[in-house]
Design a protein around this motif. Structure first.
Motif, PDB file in Angstrom:
ATOM      1  N   GLU A 133      44.166  -2.128  -8.844  1.00 58.37           N
ATOM      2  CA  GLU A 133      45.125  -1.074  -8.490  1.00 58.37           C
ATOM      3  C   GLU A 133      45.504  -0.260  -9.729  1.00 58.37           C
ATOM      4  O   GLU A 133      45.725  -0.816 -10.812  1.00 58.37           O
ATOM      5  CB  GLU A 133      46.381  -1.714  -7.884  1.00 58.37           C
ATOM      6  CG  GLU A 133      47.450  -0.677  -7.528  1.00 58.37           C
ATOM      7  CD  GLU A 133      48.687  -1.301  -6.896  1.00 58.37           C
ATOM      8  OE1 GLU A 133      48.708  -2.525  -6.683  1.00 58.37           O
ATOM      9  OE2 GLU A 133      49.639  -0.541  -6.635  1.00 58.37           O
ATOM     10  N   ASP A 166      47.383   3.627  -5.457  1.00 57.93           N
ATOM     11  CA  ASP A 166      48.818   3.696  -5.190  1.00 57.93           C
ATOM     12  C   ASP A 166      49.294   5.120  -5.496  1.00 57.93           C
ATOM     13  O   ASP A 166      49.156   5.597  -6.628  1.00 57.93           O
ATOM     14  CB  ASP A 166      49.552   2.672  -6.061  1.00 57.93           C
ATOM     15  CG  ASP A 166      51.033   2.556  -5.717  1.00 57.93           C
ATOM     16  OD1 ASP A 166      51.724   3.601  -5.700  1.00 57.93           O
ATOM     17  OD2 ASP A 166      51.498   1.430  -5.486  1.00 57.93           O
ATOM     18  N   HIS A 169      52.156   5.302  -8.125  1.00 54.06           N
ATOM     19  CA  HIS A 169      51.662   5.030  -9.482  1.00 54.06           C
ATOM     20  C   HIS A 169      50.844   6.208 -10.018  1.00 54.06           C
ATOM     21  O   HIS A 169      50.931   6.541 -11.202  1.00 54.06           O
ATOM     22  CB  HIS A 169      50.799   3.768  -9.493  1.00 54.06           C
ATOM     23  CG  HIS A 169      51.544   2.533  -9.110  1.00 54.06           C
ATOM     24  ND1 HIS A 169      50.947   1.310  -8.963  1.00 54.06           N
ATOM     25  CD2 HIS A 169      52.859   2.336  -8.821  1.00 54.06           C
ATOM     26  CE1 HIS A 169      51.848   0.404  -8.620  1.00 54.06           C
ATOM     27  NE2 HIS A 169      53.015   0.998  -8.514  1.00 54.06           N
ATOM     28  N   HIS A 195      48.022   2.289  -1.239  1.00 57.93           N
ATOM     29  CA  HIS A 195      49.443   1.957  -1.259  1.00 57.93           C
ATOM     30  C   HIS A 195      50.192   3.278  -1.136  1.00 57.93           C
ATOM     31  O   HIS A 195      50.214   4.071  -2.091  1.00 57.93           O
ATOM     32  CB  HIS A 195      49.825   1.243  -2.566  1.00 57.93           C
ATOM     33  CG  HIS A 195      49.450  -0.202  -2.582  1.00 57.93           C
ATOM     34  ND1 HIS A 195      49.520  -0.977  -3.716  1.00 57.93           N
ATOM     35  CD2 HIS A 195      49.025  -1.025  -1.589  1.00 57.93           C
ATOM     36  CE1 HIS A 195      49.149  -2.221  -3.412  1.00 57.93           C
ATOM     37  NE2 HIS A 195      48.841  -2.268  -2.128  1.00 57.93           N
ATOM     38  N   ASN A 197      53.269   5.179  -1.157  1.00 57.31           N
ATOM     39  CA  ASN A 197      54.661   5.102  -1.603  1.00 57.31           C
ATOM     40  C   ASN A 197      55.081   6.444  -2.156  1.00 57.31           C
ATOM     41  O   ASN A 197      54.285   7.116  -2.807  1.00 57.31           O
ATOM     42  CB  ASN A 197      54.782   4.069  -2.738  1.00 57.31           C
ATOM     43  CG  ASN A 197      54.284   2.692  -2.333  1.00 57.31           C
ATOM     44  OD1 ASN A 197      54.699   2.152  -1.309  1.00 57.31           O
ATOM     45  ND2 ASN A 197      53.372   2.125  -3.109  1.00 57.31           N
ATOM     46  N   HIS A 210      59.253   2.778  -6.505  1.00 57.02           N
ATOM     47  CA  HIS A 210      58.822   3.249  -5.183  1.00 57.02           C
ATOM     48  C   HIS A 210      59.995   3.781  -4.372  1.00 57.02           C
ATOM     49  O   HIS A 210      61.104   3.280  -4.479  1.00 57.02           O
ATOM     50  CB  HIS A 210      58.182   2.104  -4.397  1.00 57.02           C
ATOM     51  CG  HIS A 210      56.947   1.548  -5.061  1.00 57.02           C
ATOM     52  ND1 HIS A 210      56.132   0.628  -4.459  1.00 57.02           N
ATOM     53  CD2 HIS A 210      56.383   1.787  -6.279  1.00 57.02           C
ATOM     54  CE1 HIS A 210      55.126   0.330  -5.260  1.00 57.02           C
ATOM     55  NE2 HIS A 210      55.262   1.009  -6.380  1.00 57.02           N
ATOM     56  N   GLU A 237      54.705   0.113   0.406  1.00 57.96           N
ATOM     57  CA  GLU A 237      55.475  -0.846  -0.418  1.00 57.96           C
ATOM     58  C   GLU A 237      56.795  -0.175  -0.723  1.00 57.96           C
ATOM     59  O   GLU A 237      57.108   0.132  -1.872  1.00 57.96           O
ATOM     60  CB  GLU A 237      54.726  -1.150  -1.718  1.00 57.96           C
ATOM     61  CG  GLU A 237      53.343  -1.736  -1.536  1.00 57.96           C
ATOM     62  CD  GLU A 237      52.587  -1.810  -2.861  1.00 57.96           C
ATOM     63  OE1 GLU A 237      52.463  -0.775  -3.533  1.00 57.96           O
ATOM     64  OE2 GLU A 237      52.134  -2.907  -3.213  1.00 57.96           O
TER      65      GLU A 237
HETATM   66 ZN   LIG Z   1      51.168  -0.691  -5.234  1.00 57.75          ZN
END
Ligand SMILES: [Zn+2]
Length: 263
Positions: A133, A166, A169, A195, A197, A210, A237
């Protein structure tokens, strides 16, 4: 498209039902601890479930670091989690890209990743796809920005290795979401999981905070666009417990035009 959430590990299937999720992700041990995961009593039920399962490896794992006292136990813990994830029929094990310490050579960090996959292969294999990730912060990260990700993939790409993207991120890490999927796939050839978020931190803030999809600093339509382009399963998440995550899942289903699975 499969959509779900990161949930508490006690009864992941009940958590999935509470959110009308067809996918869940959870930890198999304390994410801040070094304890190997224990065999789960509900392994058979989990394996038989219609819900897709993903396991998130502990945050303490850093297989890239030049610090032996972190790297060696990280490798072992990652393999232990992969074995435990395979035992419950998980579709993948997600692990953060990790980093080297300030002043250390990132090239050695990438080579440590290669050694991790070689170590696993020598130990009989991970037994489940390992999805690396992208992360939000730090100046010495292996998978924060795509220039580093390309070097990481040069090191590990000969092995069976997947990628988890993500959106929080990426954005907080300083990668624009527009067109991101194509840029990632040009490196990794694949995105196995998104992911989804939002981010409390601003663009390139380096903050891993997040937020729910309707909150935060990212235009939620951009998150939807990333998911659509990736064509991969989705895990939110996000905060707010069952209600917060169910709202995020509903938002995605509405905007992606996918139906809620029958209860
Ligand atoms: Zn994540």
């Amino acid at each position: 498209m499969r959509i779900g959430a990161h949930v508490d590990s006690t009864d992941p299937l009940a958590e999935a039902a509470a959110r009308s999720a067809d996918t869940v992700q959870f930890f198999l041990s304390d994410p801040q601890g070094w304890k190997a995961p224990k065999p789960r009593e509900d392994a058979e039920r989990l394996r038989a479930a219609e819900v897709d399962l993903y396991v998130h490896a502990p945050y303490v794992i850093n297989v890239a670091t030049l610090n032996n006292r972190i790297r060696i136990p990280s490798r072992k813990l990652l393999l232990g989690h992969a074995t435990a994830a395979a035992a419950i029929g998980a579709k993948g094990l997600i692990v953060h890209g990790g980093h080297v310490n300030a002043g250390d050579d990132l090239a050695v960090g990438f080579d440590n990743w290669r050694k991790t996959f070689a170590y696993a292969a020598d130990s009989g294999g991970f037994g489940v796809p390992v999805l690396i990730e992208n992360t939000a912060g730090g100046d010495n990260a292996c998978a924060r920005r795509l220039d580093a990700l390309a070097r990481l993939w040069d090191a590990v790409g000969d092995h069976e290795v997947g990628f988890c993207l993500d959106t929080c991120h990426a954005y907080a890490g300083g990668e624009e979401l527009l067109g991101l999927v194509d840029r990632v796939k040009a490196i990794t050839g694949r995105i196995d999981l998104v992911h989804a978020n939002n981010s409390k931190g601003t663009f390139n803030s380096g903050q891993d905070r997040h937020d729910n999809l309707g909150g935060g600093t990212i235009d939620p339509e951009l998150v939807v666009a990333v998911i659509r382009a990736a064509g991969a399963p989705v895990v939110v998440e996000t905060p707010g417990g069952v209600a917060g995550q169910a709202a995020d899942i509903d938002f995605l289903r509405e905007h992606l035009g996918t139906e809620t699975p029958a209860a």
